[in-house]
Design a protein around this motif. Structure first.
Motif, PDB file in Angstrom:
ATOM      1  N   UNK A 161      64.603  61.560 -30.430  1.00  0.00           N
ATOM      2  CA  UNK A 161      64.202  60.351 -29.667  1.00  0.00           C
ATOM      3  C   UNK A 161      64.651  59.390 -30.321  1.00  0.00           C
ATOM      4  N   UNK A 162      65.762  59.468 -31.328  1.00  0.00           N
ATOM      5  CA  UNK A 162      66.678  58.673 -32.048  1.00  0.00           C
ATOM      6  C   UNK A 162      65.713  57.913 -33.391  1.00  0.00           C
ATOM      7  N   UNK A 201      58.480  66.084 -36.066  1.00  0.00           N
ATOM      8  CA  UNK A 201      59.444  65.312 -36.668  1.00  0.00           C
ATOM      9  C   UNK A 201      60.705  65.717 -35.916  1.00  0.00           C
ATOM     10  N   UNK A 202      60.822  66.956 -35.505  1.00  0.00           N
ATOM     11  CA  UNK A 202      62.131  67.336 -34.570  1.00  0.00           C
ATOM     12  C   UNK A 202      62.132  66.583 -33.437  1.00  0.00           C
ATOM     13  N   UNK A 262      68.951  44.995 -36.935  1.00  0.00           N
ATOM     14  CA  UNK A 262      69.319  46.100 -37.612  1.00  0.00           C
ATOM     15  C   UNK A 262      68.787  47.610 -37.153  1.00  0.00           C
ATOM     16  N   UNK A 263      68.404  47.735 -35.852  1.00  0.00           N
ATOM     17  CA  UNK A 263      67.884  48.915 -35.294  1.00  0.00           C
ATOM     18  C   UNK A 263      66.624  49.566 -35.522  1.00  0.00           C
ATOM     19  N   UNK A 310      63.263  55.561 -30.036  1.00  0.00           N
ATOM     20  CA  UNK A 310      62.512  55.132 -29.047  1.00  0.00           C
ATOM     21  C   UNK A 310      61.045  54.829 -29.334  1.00  0.00           C
ATOM     22  N   UNK A 311      60.296  53.723 -28.751  1.00  0.00           N
ATOM     23  CA  UNK A 311      59.088  53.293 -28.928  1.00  0.00           C
ATOM     24  C   UNK A 311      58.251  54.661 -28.186  1.00  0.00           C
TER      25      UNK A 311
END
Lengths: 125, 335
Positions: free
Chosen positions: B177-178, B171-172, B15-16, B41-42
């Motif tokens: 980064x997805x 947060x930005x 599910x992403x 992104x991890x």
């Protein structure tokens, strides 16, 4: 980047914990009920994981750059008993509460916190 | 700076969302920051912390290479700030006006005199506080575009707004980064991106003013929850407790009747500024400011044991059982 002194401090800290907590290995290997597992993190490394529901009363000494902190476990509670730091904010935090607020000794880079947040909340403000 | 990387998983489910959240921590801005992301992104947590590190370098009061240090040691000459810093100074100056002086970035010399910046606490002589207050006041600062002038003898620090702005910037970075679901814990400043992976709200505890345990919880998403309390930094002398939140008008610990102020809203910068301000302002002035605004809610705990909350947070606020007998007063738009 970690310098050699910092690495040495972590090794000393880890060694101190191992020496002073002879039963830690037994405790760590036990199955822990959710929410009662506490981590002690020194300079970014988890040096000790404890199940407070079965942990006997004892003290753990952690050293960072020659400065000592003494962590006490009493009746299933954990708190900072002594700290060689200027402000003693960590000692004033009192006993680790179940919902999110870690005990932090910033000058000595030492954190005591519930592994999975603890309690019924995700964090505390 | 040592980054504490505690990966609790990271494989992405169908599910992403990650099977287990990815979390990373570091000591920054005089606090222990933890970034937890549930998707994207991890490497996003590391990038967010690195953005906070960049801002710390610009805003540190003690680092001789920081922009704030340069402004404070300019001998009254103009110093050109980066956009990050100029924006935040400009915001802090506007909040000084909005709060009628309750938030004051020029109070640093007084805070230092009390020892709250070093941990070497002491109660200053009244005459010393009076003398220092002569060099306090945002109206004496000048910001012209990105050029700031801090008069000789004055010092500014962004401690009352810096962590909140850092959270907004982090947060930005996460969004770039997805990431659409994340939680930042910046030493008790909580900033949330989206909701939890199952779509439910985050459950954030509000600490008891004594500092031990929690008083209540709020269930919220996509916002900041920031508390200022006397318990965060204080000392005791001759039976009196002195905490680190000072009233800029007296130069002494604020005694407005509020012992803990939690502010909830979209902007971490605003919530950070207001948590300090409302602590200083007290319940009446806080209610007036809230009625004149539409971008925050609050929970104030008073020294006579009341919780005063605004109506926007009423349905997501729950007292813990042991405090269920506490009086809760709801502030509404219409008096």
């Amino acid at each position: 980047m970690k310098n050699k002194n910092t690495a040495a401090a972590v090794v000393i800290a880890a060694a101190a914990v191992i020496l002073l907590s002879s039963i830690a290995a037994v405790v760590i290997s036990r199955r822990k009920p959710a929410g009662s597992t506490v981590e002690i993190i020194s300079d970014g490394k988890v040096i000790c994981t404890l199940d407070l529901s079965s942990e006997p009363d004892r003290e753990i000494t952690v050293e960072y750059k020659g400065r000592k902190n003494i962590i006490a476990i009493e009746n299933g509670d954990i708190y900072m008993k002594e700290a060689e730091c200027p402000d003693h904010t960590c000692m004033k935090t009192g006993r680790l509460s179940e919902a999110g607020v870690p005990i932090v000794c910033l000058p000595n880079h030492l954190i005591i916190r519930y592994k999975n947040g603890g309690g019924d909340t995700d964090a505390a403000a | 700076m040592t980054a504490a990387c505690i990966f609790m998983g990271g494989c992405s489910g169908g599910n992403g969302y990650f099977d287990e959240p990815v979390s990373k921590s570091d000591f920054l801005m005089d606090t222990y920051m933890t970034v937890t992301v549930y998707n994207g992104s991890s490497s996003a947590p590391e990038k967010a912390l690195s953005r906070a590190g960049e801002l710390e370098k610009k805003w540190s009061v003690t680092d001789s290479s920081s922009e704030i240090y340069a402004a404070d040691h300019s001998g009254g000459k103009p110093v050109t700030l980066s956009e990050d810093t100029a924006d935040l100074v400009s915001f802090a100056l506007s909040m000084n006006e909005k709060t009628d002086g309750a938030l004051d970035i020029s109070l640093y010399p007084v805070l230092r005199e009390w020892g709250f910046t070093t941990g070497e606490y002491r109660v200053p002589e009244d005459s010393r506080i009076t003398e220092l207050l002569e060099s306090v006041g945002c109206e004496k600062l000048s910001l012209d575009g990105r050029d700031i002038t801090v008069p000789d003898g004055m010092s500014i620090d962004l401690g009352s707004v810096g962590k909140g702005r850092a959270g907004d910037e982090m947060i930005k970075t996460l969004k770039e980064n997805g990431v659409t679901s994340a939680m930042l814990d910046l030493g008790g400043n909580i900033q949330l991106l989206g909701s939890k992976p199952d779509g439910s709200d985050f459950r954030i505890a509000v600490r008891h003013p004594s500092g031990e345990g929690n008083l209540a919880k709020v269930e919220v998403s996509d916002c900041a929850v920031i508390t200022s309390g006397g318990y965060e930094r204080f000392f005791e002398q001759d039976g009196n407790i002195y905490w680190h939140i000072l009233d800029p008008k007296t130069g002494c610990p604020a005694h407005s009747g509020v012992v803990s102020a939690t502010v909830i809203g979209k902007s971490g910068t605003l919530c950070d500024a207001l948590s300090t301000s409302l602590f200083v302002m007290g319940t009446e002035r806080a209610a007036d400011l809230w009625r004149a605004s539409d971008d925050f809610d609050y929970i104030l705990v008073t020294d006579d044991g009341r919780a005063v909350i605004t109506e926007g947070i009423e349905n997501s606020f729950t007292l813990y059982d042991e405090f269920s007998s506490m009086t809760v007063e709801v502030v509404r738009r219409e008096k």
